[in-house]
Design an enzyme around this catalytic site. Structure first.
Site, mmCIF file in Angstrom:
data_model
loop_
_atom_site.group_PDB
_atom_site.id
_atom_site.type_symbol
_atom_site.label_atom_id
_atom_site.label_comp_id
_atom_site.label_asym_id
_atom_site.label_seq_id
_atom_site.Cartn_x
_atom_site.Cartn_y
_atom_site.Cartn_z
ATOM 1 N N ASP A 68 -5.467 3.558 -4.886
ATOM 2 C CA ASP A 68 -6.019 3.106 -3.394
ATOM 3 C C ASP A 68 -7.210 1.999 -3.924
ATOM 4 O OD1 ASP A 68 -4.675 4.947 -1.743
ATOM 5 O OD2 ASP A 68 -5.697 6.406 -3.113
ATOM 6 N N TYR A 121 3.511 9.465 -13.949
ATOM 7 C CA TYR A 121 2.911 10.996 -13.824
ATOM 8 C C TYR A 121 3.591 12.090 -14.704
ATOM 9 C CZ TYR A 121 1.981 8.133 -9.522
ATOM 10 O OH TYR A 121 1.615 7.226 -8.716
ATOM 11 N N GLN A 127 -9.455 -2.808 -15.748
ATOM 12 C CA GLN A 127 -8.308 -3.286 -14.765
ATOM 13 C C GLN A 127 -7.799 -4.796 -15.285
ATOM 14 O OE1 GLN A 127 -8.323 -4.516 -10.655
ATOM 15 N NE2 GLN A 127 -7.041 -2.860 -10.200
ATOM 16 N N ARG A 177 3.562 3.125 -12.717
ATOM 17 C CA ARG A 177 3.702 4.091 -11.742
ATOM 18 C C ARG A 177 3.240 3.574 -10.292
ATOM 19 N NH1 ARG A 177 -0.924 8.374 -13.726
ATOM 20 N NH2 ARG A 177 -2.460 7.776 -11.978
ATOM 21 N N GLY A 178 3.237 4.231 -9.119
ATOM 22 C CA GLY A 178 2.606 4.143 -8.103
ATOM 23 C C GLY A 178 2.638 2.721 -7.390
ATOM 24 N N GLU A 179 1.850 1.946 -7.309
ATOM 25 C CA GLU A 179 1.705 0.549 -6.590
ATOM 26 C C GLU A 179 1.351 -0.410 -7.398
ATOM 27 O OE1 GLU A 179 0.250 -1.123 -2.412
ATOM 28 O OE2 GLU A 179 1.258 0.850 -2.469
ATOM 29 N N ASP A 180 0.038 -0.274 -7.701
ATOM 30 C CA ASP A 180 -0.450 -1.763 -8.225
ATOM 31 C C ASP A 180 -0.034 -1.746 -9.635
ATOM 32 O OD1 ASP A 180 -2.607 -3.762 -7.977
ATOM 33 O OD2 ASP A 180 -3.470 -2.664 -9.699
ATOM 34 N N SER A 181 0.191 -0.863 -10.604
ATOM 35 C CA SER A 181 0.564 -1.189 -11.862
ATOM 36 C C SER A 181 2.031 -1.649 -11.853
ATOM 37 C CB SER A 181 0.320 0.141 -12.649
ATOM 38 O OG SER A 181 1.072 1.436 -12.283
HETATM 39 O O1 TRH Z 1 -3.095 5.695 -9.780
HETATM 40 P P1 TRH Z 1 -1.551 5.477 -9.330
HETATM 41 O O2 TRH Z 1 -0.659 6.490 -9.204
HETATM 42 O O3 TRH Z 1 -2.098 5.292 -7.639
HETATM 43 C C1 TRH Z 1 -1.398 5.975 -6.571
HETATM 44 C C2 TRH Z 1 -0.281 4.877 -5.964
HETATM 45 O O4 TRH Z 1 -1.005 3.795 -5.443
HETATM 46 C C3 TRH Z 1 0.349 5.379 -4.789
HETATM 47 O O5 TRH Z 1 1.041 4.532 -3.818
HETATM 48 C C4 TRH Z 1 -0.746 6.067 -3.870
HETATM 49 O O6 TRH Z 1 -0.284 6.778 -2.850
HETATM 50 C C5 TRH Z 1 -1.447 6.989 -4.558
HETATM 51 O O7 TRH Z 1 -2.094 6.307 -5.679
HETATM 52 C C6 TRH Z 1 -2.530 7.729 -3.911
HETATM 53 O O8 TRH Z 1 -1.038 4.198 -9.616
HETATM 54 P P2 TRH Z 1 -1.304 2.541 -9.351
HETATM 55 O O9 TRH Z 1 -0.930 2.317 -8.148
HETATM 56 O O10 TRH Z 1 -0.444 1.841 -10.378
HETATM 57 O O11 TRH Z 1 -2.803 2.549 -9.783
HETATM 58 C C7 TRH Z 1 -3.183 2.455 -11.139
HETATM 59 C C8 TRH Z 1 -4.382 1.516 -11.147
HETATM 60 O O12 TRH Z 1 -5.285 1.960 -12.349
HETATM 61 C C9 TRH Z 1 -3.931 0.124 -11.174
HETATM 62 O O13 TRH Z 1 -4.805 -0.588 -10.549
HETATM 63 C C10 TRH Z 1 -3.849 -0.229 -12.668
HETATM 64 C C11 TRH Z 1 -5.200 0.708 -13.273
HETATM 65 N N1 TRH Z 1 -5.181 0.850 -14.648
HETATM 66 C C12 TRH Z 1 -6.346 0.500 -15.515
HETATM 67 O O14 TRH Z 1 -7.433 -0.444 -14.832
HETATM 68 N N2 TRH Z 1 -6.492 0.823 -16.735
HETATM 69 C C13 TRH Z 1 -5.432 1.630 -17.270
HETATM 70 O O15 TRH Z 1 -5.603 1.715 -18.570
HETATM 71 C C14 TRH Z 1 -4.338 1.947 -16.425
HETATM 72 C C15 TRH Z 1 -3.186 2.785 -17.105
HETATM 73 C C16 TRH Z 1 -4.211 1.696 -15.224
#
Ligand code: TRH
Length: 380
Positions: free
Chosen positions: A20, A196, A258, A274-278
Site C-alpha cells: 500500500d 510470503y 525502495q 510478491r504482492g503488487e509493487d515488487s
Molecule cells: O509487501 P507486499 O506483500 O504488499 C502487498 C501487496 O501490495 C498486496 O497486493 C496488498 O494487498 C498487500 O500488500 C496489503 O508486496 P509489494 O506490493 O511488492 O510491496 C513491497 C514493497 O517493498 C515494494 O514497494 C518494494 C519494497 N521493497 C523495498 O523497498 N526493499 C526491499 O528490500 C524489498 C524486498 C522490498
C-alpha cells in the site's frame, strides 16, 4: 502571477506488508517530479513507510520528502482544505470531515479510487467508471493494468534508460552489490527472493543446491526467512548471514531502500517477487521472474494469477510457456518446485528474451501517473 499548482491528496492506509505504502509513495513522488503537481500523501503508519524510505521521521505529523508533503493520518482529523484531486488508495475510507470538505468546495474535486492491480479482462470494462457519490462529489474507479483500456503501470520516465545503463555496466553492478555486502561468486547465477511464507521453498532450494550451475540467492529480511531457516537448519538468520549448501549460496540482506531494491532486481538473473509493487518492478527489470501473489479469500487470487499468465505466455513457445506457468502455479500452491525448476531452466534463453520483450511491450502503454493526469484533464 505564477500559475497555481493543482493540489492532489493521496490517502493510504497500511493494511499489512509494504504494497500500500510502496505504491502510493512511488506515485506521489512521480506526480511531483514528472507532472509538477503539489502532492500531499496521508499515511496512517509511518513505521512501514520508514522501511522503504529511512529518511522518514516517524514522529512528525508533517514533513517533506522528495518534494512530497507527507502527512501523518491522525485519529483526530484536523480542519483541512480538500485538494483538486483526491485519490483513495485501495478503497481506503476517507475521514468523514475530509469528505465534508470535498463537498464544501465550490468546484467538487475529482475523487478516485486507485484499485489493486489485476490482469483480468473485466478491469478494462470497469476502469474509469463512476462509483459511489458523496453529496455532490462523484467517485471514479481507476484500475491499473497490463492491457489497453486500463490505467497502466507505474513507471518513472527515465526508468528503463537507467536500467539499461546499469545492466550494461558490470562495474556499477559490482559496486552496488558490494555496498550490500554481496560478492557475486564467478559464474554463479544471481537470484533474489522476496516472498510470503511458502512450503514449496525447501524443494526449490534443494533443486538449486543439487544443480550443476551454482546459484547465489539473495534474501532481503522478511516473511520468507523462517522457511529459509528451516531448510538450512539455522536459527536466527539476520542480514549478513551467508550459508553454502552444495551449489547454492544463501545470503540474507537488509531490507533495502525502495530505489535500491530496483537495482537489486536489475542485477539478478531471476527475481522472486510478491504482492503488487515488487511484481511490477521485476517486470521492468526485464528478467524472468516468479510471482508470489497476495492470497485472498475464496482463492480469488488464483483467477488473477491465471489471468496474468494467460497474457504473459503469449509469444512464448508452448513448452516454455508451460514450464514457467507450472513453476508459478506450484509456487503459489506451496507445492514441490523441483521438476518445474528443471523445466524452467531448460527454456532459460527463451524466457530471458521474452522477459525483455514483455517489458518493452508494457512500456508502450502510458504509465499510471500520466494516465491519472490525463484522466483529470479529460474530466475538467
Ligand atoms: O509487501 P507486499 O506483500 O504488499 C502487498 C501487496 O501490495 C498486496 O497486493 C496488498 O494487498 C498487500 O500488500 C496489503 O508486496 P509489494 O506490493 O511488492 O510491496 C513491497 C514493497 O517493498 C515494494 O514497494 C518494494 C519494497 N521493497 C523495498 O523497498 N526493499 C526491499 O528490500 C524489498 C524486498 C522490498
Amino acid at each position: 502571477m505564477p500559475e497555481l499548482k493543482t493540489r492532489w491528496d493521496i490517502f493510504c492506509t497500511v493494511v499489512d506488508n509494504f504494497g500500500d505504502i510502496g505504491v502510493t509513495w512511488r506515485l506521489a513522488r512521480q506526480l511531483v517530479a514528472e507532472q509538477g503537481l503539489a502532492v500531499r500523501l496521508w499515511v496512517d503508519d509511518l513505521r512501514a513507510f520508514e522501511r522503504l524510505c529511512p529518511d522518514i521521521d516517524i514522529h512528525l505529523s508533517q514533513q517533506w520528502q522528495q518534494g512530497v508533503e507527507v502527512r501523518q493520518w491522525p485519529a483526530e482529523w484536523p480542519p483541512t482544505q480538500a485538494g483538486d484531486v483526491v485519490i483513495a488508495a485501495f478503497a481506503c475510507q476517507l475521514p468523514g470531515a475530509y469528505m465534508e470538505a470535498m463537498a464544501e468546495r465550490e468546484k467538487p474535486p475529482l475523487w478516485m479510487n486507485l484499485d489493486y492491480l489485476s490482469a483480468e479482462d473485466w478491469v478494462i470494462g470497469c476502469h474509469g467508471l463512476p462509483s459511489v457519490k458523496y453529496k455532490n462529489v462523484q467517485k471514479y474507479f481507476f484500475f491499473p493494468g497490463f492491457q489497453k483500456g486500463t490505467g497502466g503501470l507505474l513507471r518513472e520516465r527515465e526508468l528503463l534508460e537507467q536500467r539499461r545503463q546499469f545492466q550494461q555496466s558490470p562495474e556499477s553492478q559490482r559496486t552496488f552489490l558490494q555496498g550490500l555486502g554481496v560478492d557475486r561468486a564467478p559464474g554463479a547465477q544471481l537470484i533474489s527472493l522476496f516472498a510470503y511464507e511458502n512450503t514449496g521453498l525447501a524443494s526449490w532450494l534443494d533443486a538449486m543446491a543439487a544443480d550443476s550451475t551454482s546459484t547465489h540467492l539473495l534474501v532481503p529480511e522478511g516473511r520468507i526467512l523462517g522457511d529459509v531457516e528451516c531448510w538450512l537448519a539455522e536459527k536466527g538468520l539476520a542480514a549478513g548471514a551467508v550459508h553454502v549448501r552444495g551449489a547454492l549460496t544463501v545470503q540474507v540482506l537488509t531490507f533495502v531502500r525502495q530505489d535500491q531494491y530496483d537495482r537489486l532486481l536489475w542485477c539478478c538473473d531471476f527475481n522472486a517477487v510478491r504482492g503488487e509493487d515488487s511484481f511490477v518492478r521485476a517486470q521492468w527489470a526485464g528478467r524472468p521472474l516468479l510471482w508470489h501473489i497476495y492470497q485472498q479469500e475464496e482463492d480469488v487470487h488464483l483467477d488473477k494469477l491465471e489471468a496474468f499468465l494467460e497474457l504473459y505466455v503469449k509469444g512464448l513457445s508452448e513448452p516454455a510457456g508451460e514450464a514457467i506457468s507450472g513453476l508459478w502455479r506450484a509456487w503459489n500452491a506451496g507445492e514441490k518446485m523441483t521438476d518445474h525448476w528443471q523445466s524452467t531452466r531448460k527454456h532459460w534463453p527463451e524466457l530471458e528474451k521474452h522477459a525483455e520483450k514483455w517489458c518493452l511491450e508494457q512500456a508502450l502503454q502510458a504509465d499510471l501517473a500520466t494516465a491519472l493526469v490525463q484522466f483529470y484533464g479529460n474530466w475538467i
